[in-house]
Design an enzyme around this catalytic site. Structure first.
Site, PDB file in Angstrom:
ATOM      1  N   LYS A 112      38.057  43.643  47.967  1.00 38.30           N
ATOM      2  CA  LYS A 112      36.838  44.411  47.687  1.00 38.30           C
ATOM      3  C   LYS A 112      35.992  44.616  48.938  1.00 38.30           C
ATOM      4  CE  LYS A 112      36.693  43.550  42.771  1.00 38.30           C
ATOM      5  NZ  LYS A 112      37.900  42.678  42.633  1.00 38.30           N
TER       6      LYS A 112
HETATM    7  C1  LIG Z   1      38.952  43.004  41.766  1.00 35.93           C
HETATM    8  C2  LIG Z   1      40.265  42.342  41.979  1.00 35.93           C
HETATM    9  C3  LIG Z   1      41.449  42.841  41.373  1.00 35.93           C
HETATM   10  C4  LIG Z   1      41.454  44.034  40.443  1.00 35.93           C
HETATM   11  O1  LIG Z   1      41.216  45.250  41.130  1.00 35.93           O
HETATM   12  P1  LIG Z   1      40.812  46.569  40.317  1.00 35.93           P
HETATM   13  O2  LIG Z   1      40.414  47.559  41.346  1.00 35.93           O
HETATM   14  O3  LIG Z   1      39.671  46.160  39.423  1.00 35.93           O
HETATM   15  O4  LIG Z   1      42.005  46.997  39.539  1.00 35.93           O
HETATM   16  C5  LIG Z   1      42.644  42.204  41.670  1.00 35.93           C
HETATM   17  N1  LIG Z   1      42.692  41.134  42.470  1.00 35.93           N
HETATM   18  C6  LIG Z   1      41.588  40.619  43.063  1.00 35.93           C
HETATM   19  C7  LIG Z   1      41.717  39.429  43.932  1.00 35.93           C
HETATM   20  C8  LIG Z   1      40.337  41.203  42.840  1.00 35.93           C
HETATM   21  O5  LIG Z   1      39.232  40.687  43.421  1.00 35.93           O
END
Ligand SMILES: *Cc1c(COP(=O)(O)O)cnc(C)c1O
Length: 466
Positions: A112
């Site tokens: 993120k």
């Molecule tokens: C947020 C997150 C996901 C999921 O990603 P999306 O974009 O919501 O599909 C998967 N793995 C980790 C470690 C995350 O922080």
């Protein structure tokens, strides 16, 4: 570039307006009015170029005239400067034609950061240009809060308040939020559950007077700018492995569908993506949809990959809009029906079209642990449980062996040490930049699960009311 709502009723906006708006006024999500495409020679010219340079080339058509290109380039350079790997998103070979795309070299060790580090800067820039300020409010059960805090800390036009359920997030996750010492960052530990935190946030957004007074905003995953920023690592990875001359496939552990949607966008921009493998944990609504063509909601169950413990993937609305030929009224009607009945079915033609780009597979907790153990045994790599869900799906849905399979490693294994230790007997260490995390002083305020108490706290701390 203009942005249109997936529900067809809100006015079209420019990039900066869509950035600040987040959700469209008709309840829809913003989508670019058309997909910008790069030609094969244009892609080829980007191969081997630094991450930030590729990012400018990919983001620029989405930004359009809303920002000056040199401002965009400066924000991008600044956003990725602090990442701890010189490639920003390095590839690691783990099999004959299998690769890991490491997306945990940002400040909070999860993918993120790749979008939020830029989006925090974009927000601040656009707000300053308009002489405005915002108060960002969010609830977190773990990962999202720290990434949002790192993105917004020390930004002049932003104050950020993150609510977490007291005593119910892991120590590493809590400390990644509460040890940030910036004066515009506030952590609130609510005496309640994650759902209580989310209800408080919703109630603050629904309190029109409060919302207006503090100019409330969110940096959640439905913001188009986050998707656009995520396209970049699909491109650098594909180019490194021979695109545009060679096709590549990606496996993506999926919750809200934001990450994998960026892979779809990369394909629409002309990158030769052979397929996108959606990995689900036991909350497998997407894997079931991809197999059957029917979307059917079930209760959310906790798993070893908590950032994917989701049943309604908000960004799936964007793909639905595409599948429906960008018919907003039809998208809105289908989603209304889904909200009421908890299910809807694609036509055979739509299901087939979905299957051209996406396949899916699920992993329960035992399969997740077994995948962590198998990868460690075969390659020596430690992977986090989210990454393992993607790797499990990649192994199950591997197509043509000549097509490179790139599995997205979405979090550093040290963020989920218990699952990794259970699978391998090894407790992964935090990277050097966070090695002293467990001894840094914390700053947080404990509050009761009470809207008035939380609103009073926020009101008393924002620097200047809008
Ligand atoms: C947020 C997150 C996901 C999921 O990603 P999306 O974009 O919501 O599909 C998967 N793995 C980790 C470690 C995350 O922080």
């Amino acid at each position: 570039m203009r942005y249109v709502s997936t529900r067809g009723h809100a006015p079209a906006l420019a990039f900066d307006q869509a950035l600040l708006a987040g959700l469209a006024r008709d309840g829809g999500l913003y989508m670019p009015a058309a997909w910008p495409r790069l030609t094969a020679p244009e892609w080829k010219a980007l191969a081997g170029r630094p991450y930030a340079e590729v990012a400018v080339r990919i983001m620029q058509p989405y930004v359009g005239r809303a920002l000056r290109e040199d401002d965009l380039a400066a924000m991008i350079a600044d956003a990725y400067r602090g990442f701890t790997h010189p490639a920003v998103a390095p590839l690691k070979q783990i099999g004959a034609n299998d690769w890991l795309l490491e997306l945990f070299h940002g400040p909070t060790l999860a993918f993120k950061d790749y979008a939020l580090q830029l989006v925090g800067r974009l927000f601040d820039h656009v707000l300053k240009a308009r002489g405005q300020r915002v108060t960002i409010i969010g609830a977190t059960s773990g990962d999202t809060g720290s990434a949002a805090i790192e993105a917004c800390r020390d930004r002049a036009a932003i104050d950020i308040f993150i609510l977490h359920p007291k005593g119910r997030v892991s120590e590493v996750q809590r400390r990644q939020m509460t040890t940030v010492r910036s004066p515009n960052v506030y952590n609130i530990a609510v005496d309640g559950t994650f759902d209580d935190c989310q209800d408080l946030v919703k109630a603050m957004f629904n309190d029109a007077a409060f919302r207006g007074e503090l100019n409330l905003s969110a940096v959640n995953s439905i913001n188009w700018a986050r998707i656009a920023a995520q396209i970049v690592y699909y491109a650098t990875a594909a180019l490194a492995l021979g695109a545009p001359a060679r096709r590549v496939a990606f496996a993506v552990p999926t919750g809200n569908f934001g990450n994998v949607l960026a892979g779809y966008a990369a394909s629409r921009m002309g990158l030769p993506v052979a397929g996108l493998v959606v990995g689900s944990n036991r909350n497998d609504i997407l894997a079931r949809l991809l197999a059957s063509g029917e979307m059917r909601r079930q209760a959310v169950e906790p798993s070893l990959s908590p950032s994917m413990d989701i049943q309604i993937s908000s960004n799936f609305e964007r793909l639905l809009f595409e599948l429906f030929g960008r018919d907003g009224a039809r998208t809105a009607k289908t989603l209304d029906g889904f909200r009421q009945r908890g299910a809807f079915k694609l036509t055979a033609a739509q299901h087939k079209r979905l299957g051209r780009d996406f396949v899916g597979a699920r992993a329960n907790d035992e399969e997740t642990v077994a995948t962590i153990a198998r990868i460690h045994r075969r390659t020596g790599e430690l992977v986090d449980p989210h990454t393992a869900v993607g790797l499990n799906a990649a192994a199950l849905r591997r197509g043509d062996p000549r097509v490179p399979m790139i599995a997205l490693a979405c979090a550093h294994p040290a963020k989920f040490p218990d699952a990794v230790e259970r699978a391998t007997g090894i407790r992964p260490a935090l990277p050097p930049a966070l090695a002293d995390l467990l001894t840094r002083p914390e700053r947080l305020t404990a509050l009761p699960n009470d809207l008035a108490a939380v609103e009073d706290f926020v009101r008393g701390r924002v620097r200047v009311a809008a």
